[in-house]
Design an enzyme around this catalytic site. Structure first.
Site, mmCIF file in Angstrom:
data_model
loop_
_atom_site.group_PDB
_atom_site.id
_atom_site.type_symbol
_atom_site.label_atom_id
_atom_site.label_comp_id
_atom_site.label_asym_id
_atom_site.label_seq_id
_atom_site.Cartn_x
_atom_site.Cartn_y
_atom_site.Cartn_z
ATOM 1 N N ASP A 177 36.675 91.490 10.757
ATOM 2 C CA ASP A 177 35.467 90.649 10.803
ATOM 3 C C ASP A 177 35.175 90.047 12.189
ATOM 4 O O ASP A 177 35.882 89.159 12.663
ATOM 5 C CB ASP A 177 35.558 89.498 9.788
ATOM 6 C CG ASP A 177 35.763 89.991 8.363
ATOM 7 O OD1 ASP A 177 36.363 91.077 8.194
ATOM 8 O OD2 ASP A 177 35.334 89.310 7.423
ATOM 9 N N HIS A 231 38.116 89.886 4.860
ATOM 10 C CA HIS A 231 37.529 88.711 4.200
ATOM 11 C C HIS A 231 38.329 87.427 4.374
ATOM 12 O O HIS A 231 37.757 86.378 4.585
ATOM 13 C CB HIS A 231 37.248 88.933 2.700
ATOM 14 C CG HIS A 231 36.715 87.709 2.010
ATOM 15 N ND1 HIS A 231 35.447 87.208 2.284
ATOM 16 C CD2 HIS A 231 37.253 86.876 1.084
ATOM 17 C CE1 HIS A 231 35.250 86.128 1.540
ATOM 18 N NE2 HIS A 231 36.328 85.895 0.810
ATOM 19 N N HIS A 262 40.270 86.597 6.779
ATOM 20 C CA HIS A 262 40.348 86.254 8.202
ATOM 21 C C HIS A 262 41.755 85.882 8.653
ATOM 22 O O HIS A 262 41.930 85.318 9.733
ATOM 23 C CB HIS A 262 39.377 85.116 8.567
ATOM 24 C CG HIS A 262 37.939 85.511 8.521
ATOM 25 N ND1 HIS A 262 36.949 84.797 9.173
ATOM 26 C CD2 HIS A 262 37.301 86.539 7.902
ATOM 27 C CE1 HIS A 262 35.777 85.362 8.944
ATOM 28 N NE2 HIS A 262 35.957 86.419 8.174
ATOM 29 N N HIS A 314 29.031 88.133 3.036
ATOM 30 C CA HIS A 314 28.005 87.469 3.858
ATOM 31 C C HIS A 314 26.808 88.374 4.133
ATOM 32 O O HIS A 314 25.950 88.039 4.963
ATOM 33 C CB HIS A 314 28.614 86.992 5.187
ATOM 34 C CG HIS A 314 29.467 85.765 5.043
ATOM 35 N ND1 HIS A 314 28.934 84.514 4.822
ATOM 36 C CD2 HIS A 314 30.813 85.610 5.057
ATOM 37 C CE1 HIS A 314 29.913 83.636 4.727
ATOM 38 N NE2 HIS A 314 31.072 84.276 4.856
ATOM 39 N N GLU A 347 30.312 91.394 9.026
ATOM 40 C CA GLU A 347 29.646 90.445 8.117
ATOM 41 C C GLU A 347 29.454 89.046 8.718
ATOM 42 O O GLU A 347 28.642 88.282 8.219
ATOM 43 C CB GLU A 347 30.406 90.342 6.785
ATOM 44 C CG GLU A 347 31.735 89.604 6.894
ATOM 45 C CD GLU A 347 32.115 88.856 5.621
ATOM 46 O OE1 GLU A 347 31.458 89.004 4.596
ATOM 47 O OE2 GLU A 347 33.098 88.095 5.692
ATOM 48 N N ASN A 348 30.220 88.709 9.764
ATOM 49 C CA ASN A 348 30.094 87.374 10.379
ATOM 50 C C ASN A 348 29.559 87.452 11.806
ATOM 51 O O ASN A 348 29.709 86.514 12.592
ATOM 52 C CB ASN A 348 31.447 86.654 10.396
ATOM 53 C CG ASN A 348 32.113 86.595 9.039
ATOM 54 O OD1 ASN A 348 33.093 87.295 8.792
ATOM 55 N ND2 ASN A 348 31.580 85.786 8.157
#
Ligand SMILES: [Fe+2]
Ligand SMILES: [Fe+2]
Length: 261
Positions: free
Chosen positions: A5, A173, A175, A65, A36-37
């Site tokens: 991510d 997800h 992190h 996200h 996604e981030n």
């Protein structure tokens, strides 16, 4: 290589600055990243996606996200290199998997799935994975899976379920990078979570204080992307092109050395 991510501007900067060196060091043939981030820590836009692709990422996956930036719809409808979790309900814009091919290399299927434990109730990722893999197998021996999930048990279970059917399963997800990289008996490489690419002087990429305050008071806070100690995290997987089986997996956690201001 898989890049976990990418969080906000610091994450994008890390990819831009570190990927050329990593490409050379590991002789990378394909770079997949979870985006996604990418936009301010929440979701992804056309511009941030373009920035990441031009930094050398070939294919991007996503996660919960997905809908944070409304212009993601343009990526979903037009961008062949952008993949969202395949187990969104039928009729959701975009694609859950894609094929990557370039001259001289075996084609690679890339599949994105999202977990359901402590997360939104999407379709069951287990049968969804099998159906997608059957389809991808018609064109590719090598299949990579980004399983975007909260629970370690769900990630291990899915990866064990797919052992021998895909080349690698890497979780995203949470992190937080796990240290369980391994190759299962059937030849599938696995890492429960790749971590995240962005500022690690943080709580999973966000400024520390507002998050602590939120846990203490329950009052919603603005969670800004943090700044310090930027790392590019993920893993490099070596795969035998003829069999599609993994030969090696190595975790990556590469610091971005920034000039002193
Ligand atoms: Fe994330
Ligand atoms: Fe996520």
């Amino acid at each position: 290589m898989f890049i976990a991510d990418i969080v906000g501007q610091p994450g994008r900067r890390a990819v831009k600055e570190l990927l050329p060196g990593l490409r050379q060091k590991h002789g990378l043939d394909l770079v997949i990243a979870n985006g996604e981030n990418a936009a301010g820590g929440s979701g992804i836009t056309v511009k941030t996606a373009e920035e990441i692709f031009s930094a050398g990422v070939d294919v991007m996956t996503c996660g919960d996200h997905l809908w944070d930036q409304k212009e993601v719809i343009e990526l979903l409808e037009k961008e062949k290199r952008f993949v969202r979790p395949a187990n969104y309900p039928a009729g959701t814009p975009g694609q859950g998997s894609t094929l990557f091919s370039k001259n001289g290399f075996a084609p690679v299927g890339i599949l994105n799935l999202q977990g359901r434990t402590f997360m939104a109730a999407l379709e069951n990722p287990f049968p969804c994975a099998l159906a997608e893999i059957d389809r991808l197998k018609q064109s590719a021996k090598i299949i990579f899976v980004d399983f975007h999930a909260e629970a370690t048990s769900e990630k291990v279970a899915l990866a064990r379920y797919l052992d021998g059917k895909v080349s690698a399963v890497i979780g995203t997800h949470t992190h937080v990078q796990t240290a369980d990289e391994q190759i299962f008996p059937g030849g599938t490489a696995f890492l429960c979570d790749g971590g995240f690419t962005g500022p690690h002087e943080s709580v999973i990429g966000r400024e520390i204080e507002p998050i602590i305050k939120r846990f203490i008071t329950n009052i919603p806070q603005k969670f800004e992307v943090a700044k310090g100690r930027v790392l590019l995290q993920g893993a490099v997987v070596e795969i035998d092109g003829a069999s599609g089986k993994a030969l090696a997996i190595q975790r990556v956690s590469e610091p971005l050395i920034e000039p002193a201001v």
